[in-house]
Design an enzyme around this catalytic site. Structure first.
Site: not given
Ligand SMILES: *Cc1c(COP(=O)(O)O)cnc(C)c1O
Length: 381
Positions: A47, A133, A175, A179
């Site tokens: 990522n 998520h 979001e 993701s």
């Molecule tokens: C990666 C991700 C998270 C978590 O974030 P971290 O900092 O890795 O704990 C939360 N929400 C979404 C949409 C993500 O892709």
């Protein structure tokens, strides 16, 4: 049933369904390459979309921060763990994104849990996109509020849920860039109907922050909205880790009283805050990297259009190839690895049943020849 039996049974079910998750030890790597068992692969699973995790300016800032502050915060921010480095990062973020306040969290997962736990009460309702998520949906599930999910990226579906009267407050959760699918939320429409229903919108922009909008300010800036709550995370485009919640002054003061992940947890190392401040400057100046990433996305999508799998409707760095069958997705990922391309198969329950996929992520550090090699391997596989 004993603990041992319960655990054994859960594992057996996973194994039978071919859904065991395993970690792989890598011997190093970056946004372009990854080395596993002394074998080098092109990395299409990270990522680290802009390659900032290895940026010399950010590494230097982290080192200097460690010299000045040590390697740990030494306590919760509510005790003695909150430094000038944290305060400067929060102020810069808030100013850059146009909010009154930014509050740092140790991770995006913690930020989402903390905000929802602090806000949601018994009579309230949380209306979340079906594909939001795990950190958001789980927090909503654990909260005393009622969780309803609306159809993915369908404002009309949200509208129907909003039409039913709620006893308490309404929090709409989505979001910016999804993701697992790489598509964008229709934030303007979601914001408008949420506001009409006197609710608050919470946008988790983990995959938009640093990548879209002017200077990389993210999905909300790009679509011209300012939701009540915006979550940005630093483990993706910023190349580090950690997160921030952007909100108004009163909400920030409220979270400082009631967000337990802030109060009862050691603050982010101040040296990391120094690194993140440098990362923000890098993001602001990264138009060339964002352009290289955009070129890679176009090159990949053109080359992948005649593959026998559904290419998701995504213009982001996340380019899923929907395979459907779980085992077939695994086999494909293995063949790509044999050809020197590291691609992850994503299976249920991370994605809905029947939509197992290869989640291909592109980075600004990939060269045109890397994309071509991936495409050739995909066609061969
Ligand atoms: C990666 C991700 C998270 C978590 O974030 P971290 O900092 O890795 O704990 C939360 N929400 C979404 C949409 C993500 O892709």
């Amino acid at each position: 049933m004993s603990w041992q039996q319960r655990i054994g049974q859960a594992l057996e079910t996973r194994r039978e369904r071919g859904l065991m998750r395993q970690r792989i030890v890598n011997d190093g790597g970056n946004a372009r390459w990854i080395t596993v068992n002394q074998q080098q692969y092109l990395n299409f699973s990270a990522n680290d979309y802009l390659g900032l995790s290895h940026d010399a300016r950010i590494i230097h800032a982290w080192q200097q921060g460690a010299e000045r502050y040590g390697v740990g915060a030494g306590g919760s921010g509510h005790v003695t763990g909150y430094s000038h480095a944290h305060a400067a990062l929060e102020a810069h973020l808030a100013d850059w994104l146009g909010y009154e306040r930014a509050l740092l969290f140790i991770s995006g997962f913690a930020a989402n849990q903390a905000v929802i736990a602090a806000l949601a009460g018994k009579d309230d309702r949380i209306l979340a996109d079906k594909l939001a998520h795990a950190s958001l949906l789980e927090a909503a599930n654990l909260s005393p509020a009622t969780l309803r999910r609306f159809a993915h990226n369908q404002p009309a579906s949200l509208q129907r849920l909003l039409a039913a009267p709620g006893a308490g407050e309404t929090l709409v959760v989505t979001e910016g860039v999804f993701s697992m699918d790489g598509d964008r939320a229709p934030l303007q429409a979601l914001q408008r109907i949420t506001t009409e229903a006197k609710g608050w919108l919470m946008v988790d922009d983990a995959h938009g922050f640093g990548l879209v909008g002017e200077q990389g300010r993210g999905s909300c800036w790009q679509q011209g909205i300012k939701p009540a709550l915006q979550i940005v995370t630093f483990g993706k485009a910023a190349g580090v880790s950690g997160a921030a919640v952007l909100c108004d002054e009163t909400t920030a003061i409220f979270l400082l009283q009631f967000a337990r992940h802030l109060i009862y947890s050691t603050a982010m190392p101040p040296a990391q805050a120094c690194a993140l401040l440098a990362a923000l400057v890098c993001l602001q100046q990264a138009d060339d990297r964002r352009q290289r990433l955009a070129d890679n996305i176009v090159r990949f999508r053109q080359g992948a259009s005649d593959l026998p799998f559904r290419l998701a409707d995504s213009d982001s760095a996340i380019q899923p190839l929907i395979v459907g069958d779980e085992r077939q997705a695994l086999t494909l990922a293995q063949r790509l690895r044999d050809a020197g391309c590291w691609v992850s198969a994503i299976r249920p329950p991370t994605v809905p049943p029947g939509t197992a996929r290869l989640r291909i992520t592109l980075s600004a550090t990939h060269q045109a020849q890397d994309i071509d090699r991936l495409l050739e391997s995909l066609h061969d596989a």
